[in-house]
Design an enzyme around this catalytic site. Structure first.
Site, PDB file in Angstrom:
ATOM      1  NE  ARG A  42      53.973  78.477  75.426  1.00 31.08           N
ATOM      2  CZ  ARG A  42      55.044  79.197  75.707  1.00 31.08           C
ATOM      3  NH1 ARG A  42      56.190  78.964  75.104  1.00 31.08           N
ATOM      4  NH2 ARG A  42      54.992  80.156  76.603  1.00 31.08           N
ATOM      5  CD1 TRP A  86      54.275  71.745  80.885  1.00 28.59           C
ATOM      6  CD2 TRP A  86      52.277  72.226  81.785  1.00 28.59           C
ATOM      7  NE1 TRP A  86      54.315  73.050  81.311  1.00 28.59           N
ATOM      8  CE2 TRP A  86      53.101  73.381  81.868  1.00 28.59           C
ATOM      9  CE3 TRP A  86      50.987  72.298  82.296  1.00 28.59           C
ATOM     10  CZ2 TRP A  86      52.660  74.575  82.421  1.00 28.59           C
ATOM     11  CZ3 TRP A  86      50.554  73.491  82.852  1.00 28.59           C
ATOM     12  CH2 TRP A  86      51.384  74.608  82.906  1.00 28.59           C
ATOM     13  CG  ASP A 107      58.737  83.881  75.333  1.00 30.17           C
ATOM     14  OD1 ASP A 107      59.196  84.620  74.449  1.00 30.17           O
ATOM     15  OD2 ASP A 107      57.841  83.028  75.119  1.00 30.17           O
ATOM     16  CG  ASP A 127      57.140  74.816  82.492  1.00 28.25           C
ATOM     17  OD1 ASP A 127      58.304  75.227  82.642  1.00 28.25           O
ATOM     18  OD2 ASP A 127      56.574  74.794  81.383  1.00 28.25           O
ATOM     19  CB  CYS A 161      63.892  74.756  79.861  1.00 29.11           C
ATOM     20  SG  CYS A 161      62.143  75.073  80.178  1.00 29.11           S
ATOM     21  CD1 TRP A 218      67.493  74.627  73.834  1.00 26.65           C
ATOM     22  CD2 TRP A 218      69.268  75.895  73.340  1.00 26.65           C
ATOM     23  NE1 TRP A 218      67.808  74.401  72.522  1.00 26.65           N
ATOM     24  CE2 TRP A 218      68.904  75.164  72.184  1.00 26.65           C
ATOM     25  CE3 TRP A 218      70.379  76.747  73.270  1.00 26.65           C
ATOM     26  CZ2 TRP A 218      69.603  75.277  70.981  1.00 26.65           C
ATOM     27  CZ3 TRP A 218      71.061  76.858  72.068  1.00 26.65           C
ATOM     28  CH2 TRP A 218      70.673  76.134  70.948  1.00 26.65           C
ATOM     29  CG  ASP A 219      61.352  76.563  77.068  1.00 28.04           C
ATOM     30  OD1 ASP A 219      61.152  75.335  77.178  1.00 28.04           O
ATOM     31  OD2 ASP A 219      60.659  77.409  77.667  1.00 28.04           O
ATOM     32  CG  HIS A 220      62.255  71.211  72.611  1.00 27.22           C
ATOM     33  ND1 HIS A 220      61.210  70.310  72.690  1.00 27.22           N
ATOM     34  CD2 HIS A 220      62.868  70.952  71.438  1.00 27.22           C
ATOM     35  CE1 HIS A 220      61.202  69.545  71.605  1.00 27.22           C
ATOM     36  NE2 HIS A 220      62.200  69.915  70.829  1.00 27.22           N
TER      37      HIS A 220
END
Length: 676
Positions: A390, A154, A318, A482, A460, A422-424
């Site tokens: 998370r 990450w 968010d 990120d 994303c 569009w996150d994941h």
């Protein structure tokens, strides 16, 4: 049966279909006109081996003497029953001896020299068939004896790793339900020591956003291959009589000009089918500016500051939906929080639109919080049963499909939203579901695109964990990582850009002290790093000084001026003997205009760095070279005379072969140079 010879852009693919199977006998440099006689590509028969020449078919297996990893785990071989050539696409139909299993293989050589290959397997038997992994294999020559692929974490994606290709298999497998931060991404085999500008290289990428494997194998039998395919769990693909399974496309590229030669094929090919219809807007994303502090007054002031410096798209990240005050709850409850937004998002959007900016919104539809209304109402929609990640779990898209489509449709109908981030944010840790989850994702994105063609979507996945050519036709932007730390971003953007053109790669200007690494960087270095690609800002501009805002406004104006070049030109990267120095740039297709960045990542190895040599120029044209942007920090008693004079004009041949004396940049600095 015959020999198919496909040629395009200096690449040849020779497919020999004479006999019981089809064989790729050449994939690489153009062979010119070719009319091969029988036996031309037939190898010798070595001792202590099968008694016929070993040749790798499109579906190699033990049945033909191949003891390496097979294309399909099967107790028998496949026999070619029909071949067809239409323009640049060859179609090979094969069948098992009892005709209960049929495979159609498509091989397409595009006008840019990109090879695409896939299989379609059909169960022609009377019973259900459990399909094992079905992969695509391509032969590579013995000279391709060094490997490059990628790993990462990450905020540290696309970290290159190299090794010799020895006997055996070097295999990379992804079991994340997404490609992952450690995605092998692109597997390259080449001549030893190949670089960005030198060497012959063969590369493959699997256009798939779920679990996969990609590998290189050198057999003691004398054959070498690159292979890839979807990685399915035992029993995951079950085919009823008459049903079919189609593999993802394997995208394969040959270059005789190093890694930049791969980009020279891939970028034009991707752009030829691009659905981007307007210049990539400069974005401000609110995440690192406010996190979950969603307050209309605060965000309104941030929108004012964004407009002041020239931002074109304002993205609310968010924290906007019901009960979402931190990252531990509410995913799945995709309703605007009326406690925070009593009038909905309309007041903020009106303020954004009043400044002439577009409005974008963050969503994470593939996830669900255990602490959410949706989880309470539909616990059977939750996929993961292991540890949370998370503080969230994966949502079964096949069951929640209609709900998600309805909620996203309602948001996009009520609000004038131009962009979805569009996150994941977690891996899918449930075995045997990645295939249907990925297919459902593609179907959902396609349905939204059809219903709202004006809405752009960014892929994303907690940064850059889902960047691939499978999802690319359904999205308009990738969030590259990120981290906004420019030191890390230089490497991440450099390697991601081998495959993906820069206009798709989001790169943002962050705060002086990076939120992810805590490292402090000069404004000029941050600006120069974010200039290339789909540019944006992730910084609380209301806290920026007037001088910083002026610098940002000038940077955005410069980016807009250069954007037609940056998002259409050839990406070039120089090989440097000193890893502390990088040089990369973009050169116009007609080679009349270029922008380069000379970057120092750390302390140079020598007091005098090597000259700046500019790849990609027309040797017979003369160019004016001038510095642009924020002057970098240097440590020198005197700069090179050409730079002190504000620029110089020289022939392209001199600039490429001899170069210009480099200034002595301190670590973590960048000099931008424009050539025209």
């Amino acid at each position: 049966m015959t020999v198919f010879h496909l040629r395009a852009a200096g690449v040849s693919l020779v497919l020999d279909t004479r006999g019981d199977a089809a064989y790729i006998t050449h994939w690489g440099p153009d062979l010119g006109d070719l009319d091969p006689p029988d036996g031309l590509f037939t190898p010798a028969v070595p001792p202590s081996s099968i008694d016929v020449p070993l040749r790798l078919s499109l579906l190699p297996s033990l049945a033909e003497g191949w003891s390496g990893r097979p294309a399909i785990e099967s107790g028998h071989g496949f026999r070619t029953v029909e071949t067809h050539l239409h323009e640049q696409t060859a179609v090979i139909r094969s069948a098992s001896p009892d005709a209960t299993q049929k495979v159609v293989t498509e091989l397409e050589l595009t006008g840019q020299g990109v090879l695409r290959v896939r299989h379609r397997f059909t169960n022609r038997g009377h019973d259900e068939f459990v399909l094992p992994n079905l992969d695509v294999l391509l032969p590579i020559p013995a000279e391709a004896s060094e490997l490059l692929d990628f790993t990462g974490l990450w905020s540290h994606e696309r970290s290159p790793q190299r090794a010799p290709l020895r006997h055996g298999i070097w295999s990379r497998e992804s079991r994340h339900g997404r490609p992952g931060h450690d995605d092998a991404f692109l597997m390259v085999a080449g001549t030893p020591g190949f670089g960005f500008r030198t060497g012959r290289v063969w590369a493959v990428h699997l256009a798939w956003s779920g679990d996969k494997r990609i590998w290189a194998e050198r057999s003691a039998l004398g054959c070498s291959v690159l292979g890839a395919g979807e990685l399915t769990a035992p029993g995951e693909i079950r085919l009823a009589p008459g049903e079919s399974y189609e593999t993802p496309w394997l995208v394969a590229v040959f270059s005789d000009a190093g890694l930049d030669g791969l980009s020279d094929r891939l970028h034009p090919w991707i752009r030829a089918s691009s659905h981007l219809r307007k210049p990539r807007p400069v974005v401000l994303n609110t995440w690192e500016a406010v996190y979950f502090n969603h307050d209309l007054t605060v965000l309104g002031q941030l929108a004012d500051a964004a407009a002041e410096v020239g931002v074109e798209r304002f993205v609310l990240d968010d924290g906007w939906f019901t009960g979402r005050r931190d990252d531990r709850r509410a995913l799945g409850d995709w309703f605007v929080d009326d406690a925070v937004w009593p009038q909905g998002l309309h007041p903020l959007i009106s303020r954004v639109h009043a400044h002439g900016m577009e409005f974008g919104l963050w969503v994470e539809p593939e996830m669900i919080s255990p602490d959410s209304r949706l989880a309470t109402a539909h616990p059977d929609w939750i996929l993961d049963s292991g540890p949370t990640w998370r503080w969230q779990r994966s949502l079964d898209l096949t069951r929640a499909y209609d709900y998600l489509l309805d909620r996203l449709t309602a948001l996009l109908t009520e609000y004038p939203i131009a962009f979805l981030k569009w996150d994941h944010n977690r891996d899918l840790l449930t075995p045997g579901v990645a295939h249907r989850q990925t297919r459902a994702l593609y179907r959902l994105l396609a349905a939204l695109k059809q219903a709202f063609p004006h809405v752009e979507i960014e892929s994303c996945a907690s940064g850059g964990a889902r960047i691939d050519l499978g999802i690319l036709p359904l999205v308009d932007r990738f969030w590259t990582s990120d981290t906004n730390d420019p030191l890390d971003r230089q490497s991440i953007q450099r390697w991601t850009g081998v495959l993906i053109p820069p206009e798709y790669l989001g790169g943002h200007l962050g705060a002086g002290t990076a939120h992810v690494t805590g490292r402090t960087s000069a404004l000029g270095f941050r600006l120069a790093t974010a200039l290339f690609g789909s540019a944006g800002i992730e910084w609380n501009l209301t806290a920026a000084s007037p001088a910083e805002k002026a610098g940002i406004a000038a940077w955005i104006a410069e980016h807009k001026r250069l954007r037609p070049l940056l998002h259409s030109g050839r990406v070039v990267r120089a090989d440097s003997p000193d890893p502390a120095h990088l040089l990369h740039g973009v050169v116009a297709q007609d080679r009349t205009h270029a922008v380069y960045a000379l970057v120092t990542l750390g302390t140079p190895a020598a007091a005098l760095p090597p000259p700046i040599r500019f790849p990609g120029l027309d040797p017979d044209r003369s160019y004016t070279v001038r510095p642009i942007g924020v002057p970098p920090r240097t440590m020198q008693d005197a700069p090179p005379p050409w730079l002190a004079a504000g620029g110089i004009m020289l022939p392209g041949r001199v600039l490429t072969e001899l170069g210009l004396p480099a200034p002595l940049l301190t670590p973590e600095q960048a000099l931008l140079l424009e050539l025209s």
